[in-house]
Design an enzyme around this catalytic site. Sequence first.
Site, PDB file in Angstrom:
ATOM      1  N   ARG A 160       0.824  -1.215   0.000  1.00 25.94           N
ATOM      2  CA  ARG A 160       0.000   0.000   0.000  1.00 25.94           C
ATOM      3  C   ARG A 160       0.858   1.265   0.000  1.00 25.94           C
ATOM      4  O   ARG A 160       0.526   2.271   0.606  1.00 25.94           O
ATOM      5  CB  ARG A 160      -0.965   0.027   1.192  1.00 25.94           C
ATOM      6  CG  ARG A 160      -1.926  -1.137   1.243  1.00 25.94           C
ATOM      7  CD  ARG A 160      -2.833  -1.199   0.008  1.00 25.94           C
ATOM      8  NE  ARG A 160      -3.645  -2.408   0.047  1.00 25.94           N
ATOM      9  CZ  ARG A 160      -3.290  -3.584  -0.484  1.00 25.94           C
ATOM     10  NH1 ARG A 160      -2.141  -3.695  -1.144  1.00 25.94           N
ATOM     11  NH2 ARG A 160      -4.069  -4.636  -0.389  1.00 25.94           N
ATOM     12  N   SER A 239     -11.440  -0.136   2.904  1.00 17.10           N
ATOM     13  CA  SER A 239     -10.657  -0.404   4.120  1.00 17.10           C
ATOM     14  C   SER A 239     -10.056   0.897   4.644  1.00 17.10           C
ATOM     15  O   SER A 239      -9.260   1.533   3.958  1.00 17.10           O
ATOM     16  CB  SER A 239      -9.544  -1.409   3.824  1.00 17.10           C
ATOM     17  OG  SER A 239     -10.093  -2.633   3.389  1.00 17.10           O
ATOM     18  N   GLU A 343      -5.578   4.315   5.864  1.00 17.30           N
ATOM     19  CA  GLU A 343      -5.218   4.139   4.453  1.00 17.30           C
ATOM     20  C   GLU A 343      -5.618   5.342   3.604  1.00 17.30           C
ATOM     21  O   GLU A 343      -4.862   5.764   2.736  1.00 17.30           O
ATOM     22  CB  GLU A 343      -5.848   2.858   3.903  1.00 17.30           C
ATOM     23  CG  GLU A 343      -5.420   2.536   2.491  1.00 17.30           C
ATOM     24  CD  GLU A 343      -5.833   1.145   2.037  1.00 17.30           C
ATOM     25  OE1 GLU A 343      -6.009   0.935   0.824  1.00 17.30           O
ATOM     26  OE2 GLU A 343      -5.987   0.259   2.896  1.00 17.30           O
TER      27      GLU A 343
END
Length: 351
Positions: A160, A239, A343
Amino acid sequence: MQELHDAPLAPLTTFRLGGPATRLLTATTDAEVVAAVREADASGTPLLVIGGGSNLVIGDKGFDGTALRIATKGFTLSGTSLELAAGEPWTDAVARTVEAGLAGIECLAGIPGSAGATPIQNVGAYGQEVSSTITEVVAYDRHTRETVTLPNAECSFSYRHSRFKAAPDRFVVLRVRFELEEAGGLSAPLRYPETARAMGVEQGERVPASAARETVLKLRAGKGMVLDPDDHDTWSAGSFFTNPILDEAAFQDFLARVHERLGPDVTPPAFSAGDGRTKTSAAWLIDRAGFTKGYGSGPARISTKHTLALTNRGEATTEDLLALAREVVTGVHAAFGVTLVNEPVTVGVSL
């Protein structure tokens, strides 16, 4: 290039949250994108780049500067080589590659947002990451004031993360190039246990790419991870927290806390992350810390379908969302000594 003033930004995000921008530009060509960025940089005006808005948390006060919405279009497939304009809807592009019988991104179906955002986050799900198929990223470099082409090896991809995320004020992605696989209409080998189980096959097996895509879409929909304007569980950024990666000492401390809190027979999810590090599940941590599906009594709550998604139930503000996020972070840390990291990108606010 369309220009609006005091323009609402909430409708441009999947959270449907955030105040207005002083000015909103919508660019439909690469040249317009570059011109808008150069203009902002030359005048010293703060710049916010918006793609699909699926990874943004914008403060209630909005953005005092120029918001640039990238709405470029372009899907070019030559053999197994794919080029996408940054504004191309990602989930549509995945569908078209599967229709062409190509493998490599079929398990990334249903992810909202635009193609230009995928290398920034190194988007991944269900055993695939875009870093495994991206060959080049074409971007405008705000430092050198020129358009550059960065090969995969220069993108610094990791979980990520990427070179683009590490230097958010430097690069504006214009195009992304991929190399896919011709596998006779079959998918890439299935690497995610849940996907393989859902399809009744073993990990590592191939299945029809179209079937893999449909299975992933069903799995995502069951977790509220496919956009639906009538379903508040999808008024989210997917998420909200990344899965923590712990070094050996931190993981051993985590295990001790798990056994103390939940019992010696409880084993948390654990996956090798290389270099002696272990990745665990943010969703598991959140649930076991007491934040179950549907948690919350206000206008921002945890999704009723998935503990990793924080959602706007229709009347929330960004501060409502952040208050919930902070509660979850504090609770997980108190329970397990692990600090969750958001995130989505925050604009004008922070946890």
